[in-house]
Design an enzyme around this catalytic site. Structure first.
Site, short mmCIF file in Angstrom:
data_model
loop_
_atom_site.label_atom_id
_atom_site.label_comp_id
_atom_site.label_asym_id
_atom_site.label_seq_id
_atom_site.Cartn_x
_atom_site.Cartn_y
_atom_site.Cartn_z
N SER A 26 33.01 10.97 -19.97
CA SER A 26 34.07 10.11 -20.52
C SER A 26 34.93 10.81 -21.56
CB SER A 26 33.44 8.86 -21.15
OG SER A 26 34.45 8.09 -21.77
N THR A 29 32.68 2.01 -18.00
CA THR A 29 33.10 2.83 -16.88
C THR A 29 32.07 2.65 -15.77
OG1 THR A 29 33.73 5.06 -16.21
CG2 THR A 29 32.09 4.92 -17.95
N LYS A 83 31.63 -1.93 -14.39
CA LYS A 83 32.82 -2.77 -14.53
C LYS A 83 32.72 -4.14 -13.86
CE LYS A 83 36.37 0.77 -15.27
NZ LYS A 83 37.72 1.19 -14.84
N ASN A 96 36.74 -3.71 -18.23
CA ASN A 96 36.60 -2.36 -18.81
C ASN A 96 36.58 -2.41 -20.34
OD1 ASN A 96 39.28 -2.68 -19.60
ND2 ASN A 96 39.86 -0.60 -19.08
N ASP A 133 43.16 -1.65 -17.50
CA ASP A 133 43.67 -0.57 -16.63
C ASP A 133 45.07 -0.89 -16.09
OD1 ASP A 133 41.44 1.12 -16.86
OD2 ASP A 133 40.37 0.07 -15.27
N ALA A 175 44.05 1.09 -1.84
CA ALA A 175 43.61 -0.30 -1.97
C ALA A 175 42.21 -0.37 -2.58
CB ALA A 175 43.64 -1.00 -0.62
N GLY A 176 41.88 0.61 -3.43
CA GLY A 176 40.59 0.60 -4.12
C GLY A 176 40.70 -0.18 -5.43
N ASN A 180 47.34 1.35 3.03
CA ASN A 180 46.05 2.00 2.82
C ASN A 180 45.49 2.48 4.15
OD1 ASN A 180 43.87 2.67 0.97
ND2 ASN A 180 42.65 1.22 2.14
N ARG A 181 44.78 3.60 4.09
CA ARG A 181 44.19 4.17 5.31
C ARG A 181 43.39 3.10 6.05
NH1 ARG A 181 39.92 8.85 4.34
NH2 ARG A 181 38.97 7.08 3.26
N THR A 182 42.57 2.36 5.32
CA THR A 182 41.81 1.26 5.92
C THR A 182 42.61 -0.02 5.69
OG1 THR A 182 39.81 2.44 5.27
CG2 THR A 182 39.53 0.14 5.96
P1 ATR Z 1 39.21 3.62 -7.04
O1 ATR Z 1 38.32 2.49 -7.40
O2 ATR Z 1 39.25 4.74 -8.03
O3 ATR Z 1 40.59 3.17 -6.67
P2 ATR Z 1 38.11 3.78 -4.38
O4 ATR Z 1 37.80 2.33 -4.41
O5 ATR Z 1 37.08 4.73 -3.89
O6 ATR Z 1 38.54 4.32 -5.78
O7 ATR Z 1 39.46 3.97 -3.53
C1 ATR Z 1 39.89 5.20 -3.12
C2 ATR Z 1 41.22 5.03 -2.39
O8 ATR Z 1 41.63 6.32 -1.88
C3 ATR Z 1 41.15 4.12 -1.18
O9 ATR Z 1 42.40 3.46 -1.03
C4 ATR Z 1 40.90 5.11 -0.04
O10 ATR Z 1 41.29 4.64 1.23
P3 ATR Z 1 40.22 3.83 2.14
O11 ATR Z 1 40.22 2.42 1.62
O12 ATR Z 1 40.77 3.93 3.52
O13 ATR Z 1 38.89 4.52 1.98
C5 ATR Z 1 41.81 6.22 -0.47
N1 ATR Z 1 41.48 7.49 0.17
C6 ATR Z 1 40.43 8.30 -0.08
N2 ATR Z 1 40.47 9.39 0.72
C7 ATR Z 1 41.59 9.28 1.50
C8 ATR Z 1 42.21 10.09 2.51
N3 ATR Z 1 41.67 11.26 2.89
N4 ATR Z 1 43.36 9.64 3.06
C9 ATR Z 1 43.91 8.48 2.69
N5 ATR Z 1 43.37 7.66 1.73
C10 ATR Z 1 42.24 8.05 1.16
#
Ligand code: ATR
Length: 292
Positions: A21, A68, A72, A93, A108, A133-134, A156-158
């Protein structure tokens, strides 16, 4: 290090682990600059001990705690009252132990918006693209929508995770404020071309994979701002690409400084010394980068 007296009040950060931290040096420098009789210390708390730790902090008269990973979410259940940001993001946080009650906040997202506001950028009415979208995207999205952003387009990828954040914003903050587009495709390209503000919250481009790019940026709207919440490295490939397309760019240091500043303001009622906090944080980040 600040001198600790019989009168000194205690602030701190809990994590598991907590040694990474940056908050202790940043907050102690701020407390010293303000001449306040406080100290800010790290507490390594196992998840199974979280409730006992919170009870202990309250009993011992600790004034405030940052949290952290991994605390959280669990903290939300342990506070008497949650701010709208904490409740909407499902995370805490910042905990403030007052005589009457224990308040949980999430600084945040507000820290992200405050970092922009300090540069003179008002998010109200803006056309925003939010990548990722994390947990970070959720915090930033909630605060952007609460601060009056015109529209937030999530990609977002997913896809299902982007849809979940969009639903949260539309159902709990403002109907119609959010929509989603596919991670790759014409919808995202068009949204990026039209955006006034692009926010990169994925972990792509973060140390040690600093050579990676989440996506290729198309031409950007004149006057566009691009923020990458990554702070290690200071300048990601994504930010370099955005700057090359004429955007005003900002890295993740601002969000980190302002989330801390908002916590400090809540605990002490004082105006945080932003410049000093940033200076210490940047120095610590540089040291960490040099150490590999
Ligand atoms: P945090 O809480 O710090 O936001 P997280 O919840 O692990 O971290 O989220 C990571 C983000 O990075 C997510 O949006 C993730 O996409 P997925 O939801 O599809 O996993 C994105 N991410 C990580 N690696 C990636 C990659 N190689 N390409 C595109 N997006 C990625």
């Amino acid at each position: 290090m600040p001198t600790v007296w019989g009168t000194t009040r205690v602030l701190g950060v809990i994590g598991w682990p907590v040694r990474h931290s940056f908050s202790p040096p940043m907050h102690n420098a701020a407390l010293e600059a303000l001449g306040l009789d406080y100290v800010y210390v790290p507490f390594e708390v196992r998840p199974a001990d979280l409730r006992a730790a919170v009870d202990g902090f309250r009993a011992a008269g600790v004034v405030g705690i940052n949290a952290t990973i991994p605390h959280k979410q669990a903290l939300l259940e342990l506070v008497d009252e949650a701010t709208p940001e904490a409740e909407l993001t499902g995370t805490v946080n910042t905990v403030h132990f007052t005589a009457e009650r224990t308040v949980g906040d999430s600084t945040d997202g507000p820290g992200f918006v405050a970092g922009l506001a300090a540069r003179g950028y008002d998010v109200a009415g803006r056309e925003v693209v939010l990548l990722g979208a994390g947990g970070s995207a959720r915090a930033v999205g909630v605060s952007l929508a609460r601060a009056g952003a015109g529209r937030v387009t999530l990609a977002n990828r997913t896809a299902a995770r982007a849809e979940a954040v969009a639903a949260l914003l539309n159902e709990r903050v403002r109907p119609g404020v959010a929509r989603t587009v596919a991670w790759e495709g014409d919808g995202l390209t068009a949204a990026l071309e039209a955006a006034e503000l692009v926010v990169q919250t994925t972990s792509v481009g973060m140390h040690p994979r600093a050579d990676e790019l989440p996506l290729e940026l198309p031409a950007l709207r004149p006057g566009a701002w691009v923020v990458d919440i990554v702070y290690n490295p200071f300048e990601t490939r994504f930010l370099r690409a955005a700057a090359a397309r004429g955007a005003t760019v900002l890295n993740g240091v601002e969000m980190l400084v302002y989330q801390g500043a908002l916590s400090l303001a809540r605990w002490t009622g004082c105006e945080p010394p932003i410049e000093r906090m940033r200076e210490v944080l940047v120095a610590e980040l540089r040291k960490r980068a040099e150490a590999g």
